[in-house]
Write a protein that holds these residues in place. Sequence first.
Motif, PDB file in Angstrom:
ATOM      1  N   PHE A 101      -4.672  13.381 -10.824  1.00  0.00           N
ATOM      2  CA  PHE A 101      -4.935  14.697 -11.632  1.00  0.00           C
ATOM      3  C   PHE A 101      -5.615  14.473 -12.866  1.00  0.00           C
ATOM      4  O   PHE A 101      -5.985  15.205 -13.624  1.00  0.00           O
ATOM      5  N   TYR A 102      -5.902  13.406 -13.034  1.00  0.00           N
ATOM      6  CA  TYR A 102      -6.809  12.994 -14.256  1.00  0.00           C
ATOM      7  C   TYR A 102      -7.486  11.505 -14.067  1.00  0.00           C
ATOM      8  O   TYR A 102      -6.950  10.473 -13.567  1.00  0.00           O
ATOM      9  N   THR A 103      -8.893  11.696 -14.609  1.00  0.00           N
ATOM     10  CA  THR A 103      -9.589  10.534 -14.659  1.00  0.00           C
ATOM     11  C   THR A 103     -10.175  10.397 -16.100  1.00  0.00           C
ATOM     12  O   THR A 103     -10.400  11.349 -16.747  1.00  0.00           O
ATOM     13  N   GLY A 104     -10.185   9.271 -16.924  1.00  0.00           N
ATOM     14  CA  GLY A 104     -10.477   8.966 -17.811  1.00  0.00           C
ATOM     15  C   GLY A 104     -11.240   7.629 -18.392  1.00  0.00           C
ATOM     16  O   GLY A 104     -11.271   7.010 -17.385  1.00  0.00           O
ATOM     17  N   SER A 105     -11.935   7.600 -19.398  1.00  0.00           N
ATOM     18  CA  SER A 105     -12.873   6.449 -19.692  1.00  0.00           C
ATOM     19  C   SER A 105     -11.940   5.457 -20.438  1.00  0.00           C
ATOM     20  O   SER A 105     -11.166   5.827 -21.376  1.00  0.00           O
ATOM     21  N   SER A 126       2.635  14.691 -19.312  1.00  0.00           N
ATOM     22  CA  SER A 126       3.899  15.748 -19.356  1.00  0.00           C
ATOM     23  C   SER A 126       3.426  16.880 -18.694  1.00  0.00           C
ATOM     24  O   SER A 126       4.154  17.816 -18.304  1.00  0.00           O
ATOM     25  N   ASN A 127       1.885  17.592 -18.973  1.00  0.00           N
ATOM     26  CA  ASN A 127       1.702  18.855 -18.385  1.00  0.00           C
ATOM     27  C   ASN A 127       1.691  18.601 -16.786  1.00  0.00           C
ATOM     28  O   ASN A 127       2.040  19.514 -16.192  1.00  0.00           O
ATOM     29  N   ALA A 128       1.263  17.253 -16.204  1.00  0.00           N
ATOM     30  CA  ALA A 128       1.477  17.522 -14.845  1.00  0.00           C
ATOM     31  C   ALA A 128       2.822  17.308 -14.340  1.00  0.00           C
ATOM     32  O   ALA A 128       2.993  17.884 -13.199  1.00  0.00           O
TER      33      ALA A 128
END
Length: 200
Positions: free
Chosen positions: A179-183, A27-29
Amino acid sequence: MGNTDKFEMIANIYDTSERIQIAKVSSNAIREYLGDAKNKNAIDFGCGTGLVGMNLLNEFKSILFLDTSQNMINQIKQKISGSNIQNAATLCFDFEKNSLSNLHADYIFMAQVLLHIKDVELVLSRLYDILNVRGHLLIVDFNKNEEIISDMVHNGFEQEKLIDLMIKIGYRGIQSRTFYTGSKIFMGHDASLFIIDSQK
């Protein structure tokens, strides 16, 4: 929409801390691409329990939470009534089966929804039809991940291919970025999320 049965079963346990966190990041993106949308109407498409849309309620005049799972919609209804929210509505509907000619929006956003949709071109075309002129479609989803093999979902998307398809449908002014990379955020695998902003 794909996997509705699965979502019907997990609706009441869907809001895990991991999903809440990813929804916040998503939502921030989305918020970065909105500009002044205070007098605009939005649709949270494939909204699930509304985790993304609830974060964006103050950005719009109104949000319609739309999903194919009635149990997910019931979860949102509880949130809306529990918080006495005035600018939200809900609709249980499947765009893969039908189109809605009387529905219109200035913004449509969908977060981790496209990967569940078998006929991507059909749904994106139907969403194009209900967008107002100069309206925006915002897509948040996973970049393609060859390690994921599934007959339930797409294993992510190549941004360029998706953009080419959207141009073919008629979308313009398209921009995208990771915009985001996660494990372990995509079926137990490390993954990255992109956002695409497009306009009618």
